[in-house]
Design a protein around this motif. Structure first.
Motif, PDB file in Angstrom:
ATOM      1  N   MET A   1       3.221   0.050  -9.349  1.00 19.32           N
ATOM      2  CA  MET A   1       2.255  -0.868  -9.952  1.00 19.32           C
ATOM      3  C   MET A   1       2.848  -1.567 -11.168  1.00 19.32           C
ATOM      4  O   MET A   1       2.623  -2.769 -11.379  1.00 19.32           O
ATOM      5  N   ARG A   2       3.609  -0.832 -11.968  1.00 17.95           N
ATOM      6  CA  ARG A   2       4.232  -1.422 -13.146  1.00 17.95           C
ATOM      7  C   ARG A   2       5.295  -2.427 -12.730  1.00 17.95           C
ATOM      8  O   ARG A   2       5.367  -3.535 -13.268  1.00 17.95           O
ATOM      9  N   ARG A   3       6.123  -2.060 -11.772  1.00 19.22           N
ATOM     10  CA  ARG A   3       7.218  -2.939 -11.342  1.00 19.22           C
ATOM     11  C   ARG A   3       6.696  -4.209 -10.691  1.00 19.22           C
ATOM     12  O   ARG A   3       7.191  -5.314 -10.952  1.00 19.22           O
ATOM     13  N   GLU A   4       5.678  -4.081  -9.832  1.00 18.28           N
ATOM     14  CA  GLU A   4       5.157  -5.230  -9.096  1.00 18.28           C
ATOM     15  C   GLU A   4       4.081  -5.995  -9.863  1.00 18.28           C
ATOM     16  O   GLU A   4       3.612  -7.030  -9.405  1.00 18.28           O
ATOM     17  N   ARG A   5       3.681  -5.434 -11.034  1.00 15.64           N
ATOM     18  CA  ARG A   5       2.652  -6.058 -11.867  1.00 15.64           C
ATOM     19  C   ARG A   5       1.362  -6.298 -11.079  1.00 15.64           C
ATOM     20  O   ARG A   5       0.830  -7.409 -11.014  1.00 15.64           O
ATOM     21  N   ILE A   6       0.894  -5.239 -10.479  1.00 17.16           N
ATOM     22  CA  ILE A   6      -0.349  -5.304  -9.719  1.00 17.16           C
ATOM     23  C   ILE A   6      -1.377  -4.373 -10.349  1.00 17.16           C
ATOM     24  O   ILE A   6      -1.018  -3.382 -10.990  1.00 17.16           O
ATOM     25  N   GLY A   7      -2.636  -4.687 -10.183  1.00 16.48           N
ATOM     26  CA  GLY A   7      -3.703  -3.940 -10.834  1.00 16.48           C
ATOM     27  C   GLY A   7      -4.293  -2.833  -9.990  1.00 16.48           C
ATOM     28  O   GLY A   7      -5.173  -2.108 -10.470  1.00 16.48           O
ATOM     29  N   CYS A   8      -3.851  -2.715  -8.748  1.00 22.12           N
ATOM     30  CA  CYS A   8      -4.390  -1.647  -7.898  1.00 22.12           C
ATOM     31  C   CYS A   8      -3.389  -1.319  -6.801  1.00 22.12           C
ATOM     32  O   CYS A   8      -2.487  -2.113  -6.507  1.00 22.12           O
ATOM     33  N   MET A   9      -3.595  -0.165  -6.211  1.00 22.75           N
ATOM     34  CA  MET A   9      -2.809   0.244  -5.056  1.00 22.75           C
ATOM     35  C   MET A   9      -3.785   0.701  -3.976  1.00 22.75           C
ATOM     36  O   MET A   9      -4.641   1.563  -4.224  1.00 22.75           O
TER      37      MET A   9
ATOM     38  N   GLY B   1       0.825  -1.194   0.000  1.00 23.83           N
ATOM     39  CA  GLY B   1       0.000   0.000   0.000  1.00 23.83           C
ATOM     40  C   GLY B   1       0.861   1.247   0.000  1.00 23.83           C
ATOM     41  O   GLY B   1       2.097   1.185  -0.047  1.00 23.83           O
ATOM     42  N   CYS B   2       0.206   2.399   0.042  1.00 21.66           N
ATOM     43  CA  CYS B   2       0.943   3.659   0.066  1.00 21.66           C
ATOM     44  C   CYS B   2       0.173   4.683   0.881  1.00 21.66           C
ATOM     45  O   CYS B   2      -1.032   4.515   1.124  1.00 21.66           O
ATOM     46  N   LEU B   3       0.835   5.735   1.288  1.00 19.75           N
ATOM     47  CA  LEU B   3       0.210   6.805   2.047  1.00 19.75           C
ATOM     48  C   LEU B   3      -0.483   7.778   1.092  1.00 19.75           C
ATOM     49  O   LEU B   3      -0.127   7.874  -0.097  1.00 19.75           O
ATOM     50  N   PRO B   4      -1.456   8.548   1.584  1.00 19.20           N
ATOM     51  CA  PRO B   4      -2.214   9.449   0.707  1.00 19.20           C
ATOM     52  C   PRO B   4      -1.368  10.504   0.007  1.00 19.20           C
ATOM     53  O   PRO B   4      -1.735  10.975  -1.080  1.00 19.20           O
ATOM     54  N   ASP B   5      -0.231  10.904   0.589  1.00 19.34           N
ATOM     55  CA  ASP B   5       0.576  11.957  -0.031  1.00 19.34           C
ATOM     56  C   ASP B   5       1.622  11.419  -1.003  1.00 19.34           C
ATOM     57  O   ASP B   5       2.447  12.174  -1.529  1.00 19.34           O
ATOM     58  N   THR B   6       1.606  10.123  -1.284  1.00 18.33           N
ATOM     59  CA  THR B   6       2.551   9.540  -2.237  1.00 18.33           C
ATOM     60  C   THR B   6       2.271  10.096  -3.630  1.00 18.33           C
ATOM     61  O   THR B   6       1.115  10.115  -4.081  1.00 18.33           O
ATOM     62  N   PRO B   7       3.280  10.543  -4.379  1.00 16.28           N
ATOM     63  CA  PRO B   7       3.059  11.088  -5.728  1.00 16.28           C
ATOM     64  C   PRO B   7       2.483  10.028  -6.669  1.00 16.28           C
ATOM     65  O   PRO B   7       2.809   8.844  -6.579  1.00 16.28           O
TER      66      PRO B   7
ATOM     67  N   ASP C   1      -1.427  16.249 -12.977  1.00 17.56           N
ATOM     68  CA  ASP C   1       0.006  16.326 -12.711  1.00 17.56           C
ATOM     69  C   ASP C   1       0.483  15.035 -12.062  1.00 17.56           C
ATOM     70  O   ASP C   1      -0.040  14.609 -11.024  1.00 17.56           O
ATOM     71  N   ARG C   2       1.478  14.382 -12.653  1.00 17.79           N
ATOM     72  CA  ARG C   2       1.993  13.126 -12.107  1.00 17.79           C
ATOM     73  C   ARG C   2       2.671  13.338 -10.761  1.00 17.79           C
ATOM     74  O   ARG C   2       2.911  12.385 -10.030  1.00 17.79           O
ATOM     75  N   ALA C   3       2.941  14.577 -10.435  1.00 18.52           N
ATOM     76  CA  ALA C   3       3.532  14.864  -9.126  1.00 18.52           C
ATOM     77  C   ALA C   3       2.471  15.069  -8.056  1.00 18.52           C
ATOM     78  O   ALA C   3       2.805  15.198  -6.870  1.00 18.52           O
ATOM     79  N   ALA C   4       1.187  15.066  -8.465  1.00 19.71           N
ATOM     80  CA  ALA C   4       0.099  15.266  -7.498  1.00 19.71           C
ATOM     81  C   ALA C   4       0.028  14.070  -6.547  1.00 19.71           C
ATOM     82  O   ALA C   4       0.438  12.947  -6.898  1.00 19.71           O
ATOM     83  N   PRO C   5      -0.466  14.276  -5.333  1.00 18.61           N
ATOM     84  CA  PRO C   5      -0.608  13.143  -4.397  1.00 18.61           C
ATOM     85  C   PRO C   5      -1.673  12.168  -4.889  1.00 18.61           C
ATOM     86  O   PRO C   5      -2.639  12.561  -5.543  1.00 18.61           O
ATOM     87  N   ILE C   6      -1.483  10.905  -4.566  1.00 16.67           N
ATOM     88  CA  ILE C   6      -2.414   9.874  -5.021  1.00 16.67           C
ATOM     89  C   ILE C   6      -3.826  10.113  -4.472  1.00 16.67           C
ATOM     90  O   ILE C   6      -4.815   9.682  -5.076  1.00 16.67           O
TER      91      ILE C   6
END
Length: 645
Positions: free
Chosen positions: A203-211, A189-195, A239-244
């Motif tokens: 997701m691409r590296r781990e080949r997963i369909g969701c986070m 998982g990831c925190l809400p402020d993760t870019p 913006d790809r730099a926006a938080p998730i």
């Protein structure tokens, strides 16, 4: 020891018996047949055999705490119900070979609540209480049996059924699997402020369909899926730099780690999602996807649902609906319990109904009308088995200022008749009593429905009581105008004040008694070509359905399902929790046996999908059925006491 019947002493006799013989007897009855050999032998070594002549009192509340647990070896033991619980002289169903008593009194070291007397000559194995308590402490099967006897018997019945169909259902053992067993990797998982860019890279590296997005305590707060990448990131060009947190779907559909695959399937289908978040103690533990579930099943819930949703015409829909029966049989063989199984069937049946309505509405121009298709009876309770006909209606909201609603009703009736005919082609027979939306009597405005319900509540004549047993288990299928939702919920508000109506319903419900004889065993319903058969719907499940409905209405409970009503009654303190749980387990036992009969169990009766021949059932199934019907009688005793009927 043996005592000839023509020379039996007039007093109780206790003697030693070979431990090997006692152990051999115990192993033929639950829960001992599921216990390790050493534990059974330990109990057998602490046992003596006791003979009691006819009429002898084995135990009574005046004796103080019992020192032994008794297992009936031969004969029958009457369990006299205290007069404060029932009518004086009323007796509970006799205990027979293999049944043990008084378990709770021995474990709690308190006097028994019943008086136990011998019916005829009785032989019992008497097991020392200290030894019994010690074995209970180390034996999960014995613990489960003692604390939740009916549930333990139900689980054993399902396990036996699963074993019987094991070869046919090989590779399909999935719907009862715990979600924790499907999680193949550590939670990611990831925190809400993760870019956003970092999330996409992971997701691409781990080949997963969701986070899954979690807070600082690892509690899920949102989810970001591949679909979000297309629908939001690509189209909105954020913006790809926006938080998730700017792109995630806030809130998640989460299930506990010990929930089943079946629970996840229902969650995915109902909410049109592809991922279910799994939590342990509220914290993120993993994700289960549609792909995970697809891999476990050849005939899957998803595939059947997709065929239904994708059907282009009624013939294709009828073929897809036929798969519901095949899936239900596989689920029954897997050991899926009656409650989730009937929920699966009801969910898929709902989808068939919604697809029919969509097809037929295109030909009848009713899309602009505010109305809802109302499910009634077993469908309204989401308790459909395979053998079910149509019980439905329409509730509509006339446009504001409409003086004459008859033209609108005529349009809806024509639409509903076409829908009823299409559902008949899809395997849902027309109701012989014409309780269908295509009958103008049951195609009513919300105000007309409300007036009808109010009239039934005020005037509990026989027809009103009969109608209430069907129409008061109602729910809309699919989206519904808020006025219709308020109509369905309004019964819970109006019913508690109608004491005369509730009492009349209780009196009516008590006219159907469980088929139990006074002196042991099951009795037939006494109807039709096979009077020795028991109709499990009319003389079994219906008793629980009626009692739960009356008690729920009396206490303003809006739930429509029988188990949900009983749970709610326990939550409010109307029923003791153990009593409610026993009633729920007993209801599920009857539902499970009904499903077995509808799939061709040899104990069934041709021409009646709900009738069983008790003498054809094996010893264990007869005992389980008897226990379920005893619970039905106890629930009726409470109903009779509450309403003094």
């Amino acid at each position: 020891m043996s005592v000839a019947s023509d020379a039996a002493p007039a007093f109780a006799v206790t003697a030693t018996a070979p431990a090997s013989a006692v152990a051999a007897f115990l192993r033929t009855h639950p829960p001992f047949d599921r216990m390790p050999e050493a534990q059974v032998e330990r109990l057998a070594a602490a046992a003596r055999i006791r003979y009691c002549p006819p009429g002898h009192t084995l135990l009574s509340p005046d004796d103080g705490p019992p020192s032994h647990v008794l297992v009936v070896q031969r004969g029958r033991v009457e369990r006299q119900v205290p007069s404060a619980w029932a009518n004086p002289g009323d007796a509970d169903e006799p205990l027979q070979a293999g049944e043990l008593f008084p378990v709770t009194a021995v474990l709690d070291r308190r006097p028994v609540a019943y008086t136990y007397r011998a019916i005829g000559d009785v032989f019992c194995h008497e097991i020392d209480g200290d030894t019994f308590r010690a074995v209970v402490a180390e034996s999960p099967p014995l613990q489960a049996f003692c604390s939740q006897r009916l549930r333990a018997m139900l689980e054993q019945s399902r396990s036996a059924l699963q074993a019987r169909y094991n070869e046919a259902s090989s590779g399909e053992q999935s719907m009862t699997t715990a979600l924790s067993e499907l999680i193949g990797r550590a939670p990611l998982g990831c925190l809400p402020d993760t870019p956003v860019a970092a999330v996409l890279a992971t997701m691409r590296r781990e080949r997963i369909g969701c986070m899954v997005v979690v807070d600082a305590d690892a509690r899920p707060v949102g989810i970001f899926t591949e679909r979000d990448v297309v629908d939001r990131a690509a189209l909105d060009r954020l913006d790809r730099a926006a938080p998730i947190s700017a792109l995630m779907t806030a809130g998640v559909h989460a299930l506990a780690h010990d929930a089943t695959v079946g629970d996840a399937v229902l969650c995915m289908v109902r909410h049109s999602i592809r991922h279910v978040v799994v939590v342990r103690d509220g914290r993120f533990a993993g994700v289960v996807s549609q792909r995970d579930v697809f891999a476990l099943q050849r005939v899957s819930f998803f595939r059947v649902a997709q065929r239904i949703d994708g059907a282009g015409d009624i013939d294709a829909l009828a073929a897809a609906a036929g798969d519901i029966r095949k899936l239900a049989r596989n689920l029954l063989a897997q050991g899926v319990a009656a409650e989730p199984l009937t929920r699966f069937v009801s969910e898929l049946n709902d989808r068939v109904v919604q697809r029919v309505l969509a097809m037929v509405s295109a030909l009848h121009a009713v899309d602009e009308v505010a109305f809802a298709w109302i499910a009634l009876g077993s469908e309204g309770r989401s308790e459909q088995t395979i053998a079910t006909d149509q019980d439905n209606g329409i509730a509509f909201v006339p446009p504001e200022g409409t003086d004459d609603i008859e033209p609108l009703r005529a349009r809806l009736v024509a639409f509903a008749r076409a829908a009823n005919a299409a559902l008949d082609r899809c395997g849902f027979p027309l109701c012989r009593g014409e309780i269908m939306a295509g009958n103008p009597r049951w195609c009513l405005s919300v105000d007309e429905w409300r007036g009808l319900f109010d009239d039934w509540l005020r005037n509990p004549v026989p027809q009103a009581l009969l109608s209430a047993s069907i129409f008061f288990d109602l729910r809309p299928i699919g989206a519904a105008p808020p006025q219709v939702v308020a109509l369905c919920d309004g019964l819970a508000d109006a019913a508690p004040a109608r004491k005369a109506f509730l009492q009349a319903m209780a009196r009516n419900a008590l006219e159907t008694r469980p088929p139990l004889g006074w002196f042991g065993g099951l009795t037939g319903s006494g109807r039709g070509e096979r009077p020795d058969a028991i109709d499990l719907k009319l003389h079994g499940a219906r008793i629980f359905v009626d009692a739960a409905r009356i008690l729920a209405l009396a206490h303003g409970i809006a739930e429509t399902g029988t188990a949900a009503r009983l749970h709610a009654l326990a939550e409010r303190g109307v029923l003791p929790r153990d009593e409610a749980e026993a009633a729920i387990d007993a209801f599920h036992i009857l539902q499970q046996l009904r499903l077995r009969l509808q799939f061709g169990d040899p104990a069934g009766v041709a021409g009646n999908p709900n009738a069983v021949l008790p003498e054809v059932l094996n010893t264990f199934d007869r005992r389980v059925l008897k226990e379920a019907l005893v619970q039905a009688r106890r629930l009726q005793q409470r109903l009779a006491a509450d309403y003094q009927v």
